[in-house]
Motif scaffolding. Sequence first.
Motif, PDB file in Angstrom:
ATOM      1  N   GLY A 128       0.800  -1.218   0.000  1.00  0.00           N
ATOM      2  CA  GLY A 128       0.000   0.000   0.000  1.00  0.00           C
ATOM      3  C   GLY A 128       0.829   1.263   0.000  1.00  0.00           C
ATOM      4  N   HIS A 129       2.150   1.143   0.008  1.00  0.00           N
ATOM      5  CA  HIS A 129       3.028   2.309  -0.041  1.00  0.00           C
ATOM      6  C   HIS A 129       2.680   3.153  -1.266  1.00  0.00           C
ATOM      7  N   PRO A 130       2.594   4.469  -1.145  1.00  0.00           N
ATOM      8  CA  PRO A 130       2.215   5.295  -2.294  1.00  0.00           C
ATOM      9  C   PRO A 130       3.096   5.097  -3.519  1.00  0.00           C
ATOM     10  N   GLY A 131       4.324   4.651  -3.320  1.00  0.00           N
ATOM     11  CA  GLY A 131       5.217   4.440  -4.451  1.00  0.00           C
ATOM     12  C   GLY A 131       5.168   3.049  -5.038  1.00  0.00           C
ATOM     13  N   ILE A 142      19.677  -4.452 -13.090  1.00  0.00           N
ATOM     14  CA  ILE A 142      20.398  -3.839 -11.971  1.00  0.00           C
ATOM     15  C   ILE A 142      19.712  -2.549 -11.543  1.00  0.00           C
ATOM     16  N   ILE A 143      19.251  -1.772 -12.518  1.00  0.00           N
ATOM     17  CA  ILE A 143      18.542  -0.527 -12.210  1.00  0.00           C
ATOM     18  C   ILE A 143      17.298  -0.819 -11.375  1.00  0.00           C
ATOM     19  N   LEU A 144      16.538  -1.840 -11.754  1.00  0.00           N
ATOM     20  CA  LEU A 144      15.325  -2.190 -11.018  1.00  0.00           C
ATOM     21  C   LEU A 144      15.638  -2.445  -9.544  1.00  0.00           C
ATOM     22  N   GLY A 145      16.675  -3.248  -9.301  1.00  0.00           N
ATOM     23  CA  GLY A 145      17.044  -3.547  -7.918  1.00  0.00           C
ATOM     24  C   GLY A 145      17.465  -2.308  -7.152  1.00  0.00           C
ATOM     25  N   ARG A 146      18.203  -1.439  -7.820  1.00  0.00           N
ATOM     26  CA  ARG A 146      18.679  -0.236  -7.137  1.00  0.00           C
ATOM     27  C   ARG A 146      17.529   0.731  -6.846  1.00  0.00           C
ATOM     28  N   VAL A 147      16.617   0.886  -7.784  1.00  0.00           N
ATOM     29  CA  VAL A 147      15.458   1.765  -7.576  1.00  0.00           C
ATOM     30  C   VAL A 147      14.627   1.265  -6.404  1.00  0.00           C
ATOM     31  N   ARG A 148      14.362  -0.016  -6.376  1.00  0.00           N
ATOM     32  CA  ARG A 148      13.570  -0.571  -5.275  1.00  0.00           C
ATOM     33  C   ARG A 148      14.257  -0.365  -3.931  1.00  0.00           C
ATOM     34  N   ARG A 202      16.174   1.961  -2.981  1.00  0.00           N
ATOM     35  CA  ARG A 202      16.102   3.354  -2.529  1.00  0.00           C
ATOM     36  C   ARG A 202      14.760   3.667  -1.873  1.00  0.00           C
ATOM     37  N   GLY A 203      13.698   2.952  -2.266  1.00  0.00           N
ATOM     38  CA  GLY A 203      12.446   2.995  -1.523  1.00  0.00           C
ATOM     39  C   GLY A 203      11.454   4.074  -1.883  1.00  0.00           C
ATOM     40  N   ARG A 204      11.758   4.944  -2.861  1.00  0.00           N
ATOM     41  CA  ARG A 204      10.755   5.953  -3.238  1.00  0.00           C
ATOM     42  C   ARG A 204       9.634   5.321  -4.051  1.00  0.00           C
ATOM     43  N   VAL A 205      10.008   4.492  -5.023  1.00  0.00           N
ATOM     44  CA  VAL A 205       9.025   3.799  -5.855  1.00  0.00           C
ATOM     45  C   VAL A 205       9.447   2.350  -6.000  1.00  0.00           C
ATOM     46  N   HIS A 245       9.036   7.779 -10.626  1.00  0.00           N
ATOM     47  CA  HIS A 245       9.456   6.645 -11.445  1.00  0.00           C
ATOM     48  C   HIS A 245      10.496   7.087 -12.467  1.00  0.00           C
ATOM     49  N   ALA A 246      10.204   8.157 -13.196  1.00  0.00           N
ATOM     50  CA  ALA A 246      11.148   8.640 -14.199  1.00  0.00           C
ATOM     51  C   ALA A 246      12.423   9.163 -13.548  1.00  0.00           C
ATOM     52  N   GLU A 247      12.276   9.921 -12.472  1.00  0.00           N
ATOM     53  CA  GLU A 247      13.437  10.506 -11.810  1.00  0.00           C
ATOM     54  C   GLU A 247      14.383   9.439 -11.265  1.00  0.00           C
ATOM     55  N   GLU A 248      13.814   8.438 -10.597  1.00  0.00           N
ATOM     56  CA  GLU A 248      14.633   7.395  -9.987  1.00  0.00           C
ATOM     57  C   GLU A 248      15.331   6.539 -11.043  1.00  0.00           C
ATOM     58  N   VAL A 249      14.621   6.183 -12.097  1.00  0.00           N
ATOM     59  CA  VAL A 249      15.223   5.337 -13.130  1.00  0.00           C
ATOM     60  C   VAL A 249      16.310   6.103 -13.872  1.00  0.00           C
ATOM     61  N   GLU A 250      16.087   7.389 -14.131  1.00  0.00           N
ATOM     62  CA  GLU A 250      17.129   8.186 -14.788  1.00  0.00           C
ATOM     63  C   GLU A 250      18.380   8.284 -13.916  1.00  0.00           C
TER      64      GLU A 250
END
Length: 513
Positions: free
Chosen positions: A87-90, A454-460, A462-465, A495-500
């Motif tokens: 249920g996290h907003p991200g 690798i990007i997917l794992g790193r984005v997750r 970080r916990g924003r999305v 989503h865009a900010e974190e992946v970039e």
Amino acid sequence: MQLPENALDMVQHEQEYALTKQLSATVNALLPALERFTAFDSPERTARERTSWTAQLEESLPQVGQGSQAVIEQLRDVVIPHGLRAGHPGFSGWIATMPTTLPAAAHLVSAISGPLCVAVQSYNLLEELASNWLRELVGLPPHFRGVFTSGGSVANLIGIGAARQYAYEKRGIDPAREGVVALPQPRIYTSDQVHHVTYRAAAVLGLGRTSVVTLPATHDFHIDVAMLRARIEEDEAQGCTPVAVVANAGTINTGTIDPLPELIQLCQEKDIWLHVDGAYGLLGVLDPRVAPLYGDLSSCGSLVVDPHKWLATSMGCGAVYVRDKKLLERAFTLMPAVYMEDAQPIYMSDTELTSQYDDLGYEFQNYGVEHSLPSRGVEVWAVLKEIGVEGVRSRICRHNSYARHLAERILAAPHLELAAPVVLSTCCYRYVPNELAGRTDAEAVTTLNQLNRIILGRVRARGRVMPSATNLGQMFVLRGCFINPRMTLAEVDAHAEEVEQCGAEVWSELSPQ
């Protein structure tokens, strides 16, 4: 001194009875922990702390009970804080979310005061009422029979089971009574974007997984109707028996909607059952921007929708609608049981009942595979009563707009690439550095797939999305599906900010200097 046997039994009974009391105190003791959990105001550490909380929960079967306080403390201090933060907003990873407040409350009260959806009681009535409301919400006429299920898997099984009944009965066979051996080479047609529960349904129904004919999807990820028509006619010429066409109204991968108006026309022409898996996307019909894609849903044989997705009820709430109530009953009816029908008092229609147990109420067990039914409809009733048709429509349109907004961000970003057309609330994309832009050779494909994993794992981390991923052809892509009522536009932009940001970091680490 040893107690007499009957006295010992009395003590045990008093202890057992005590377990049924203190409901308010128990719930109140847990509510603060639940409030803290749903605040989502701290980073997720459940995975990092796995060793610690696992060690606290894993233990041998207790030979002597530890008492209610020990259970409450462990729920409060260990279980709740380390639950699933869907249920996290991200969170946009799966087509699933945490229930909103009223469905969660309805789930609790039904577990206590409506544990079985049978007999003369409020929950039995709400099961029927909610089914009718949901049917009306998606625009189906009153003759469609609806039944709530544990989710899309069982709902699809029931819909395809109705299709099997229809195909066999056209040939003078009752498969529910006589079995399925008499039908030559049954076929279920769909695209390669179909949910894999379709194969299991075919297996459970005795048609076999190999009866599912999977056609390659178009470049827009929906079924090719011309190819479908050709394959049906080829199979018919070889003596095969078309049982159903399974169409997608919102695929899991991309949110694509199959060309339903064309499929309706084809299935009517060929007299083949059309089953629509709209577990995720059937409610998309409420968005005027995509409503024309659905065509006349009343012409379909069966349709599936999951309230535990876009309506945000608690998990375990699906629904299926079948246009022929009697056929559905023939497919799934129970044989009479002496402890049920034969044991009920016989009342005239104008006789006043004196006990809620003297009438079975609305009966749902003859329209599916479950017998001991929990009260699922009360949650759907709660959502629809709380926010109404316009509230649901607003949610659907907002989430579909989120996906379009993210797609615009991706198209404007120098290193992001949109991987599929956006139809509903799902957006698929990937990070592509300048050095690999436009390349389709094997080396580039492998590198891009590795990079985005690798990007997917790193984005997750970080916990924003928290997006998920899928494979579209040879491409590994990130995937965000927006059905979470708690999400705002800020999380969509993230989503865009974190992946970039993570993409630039990872590529700088992987690329040659």
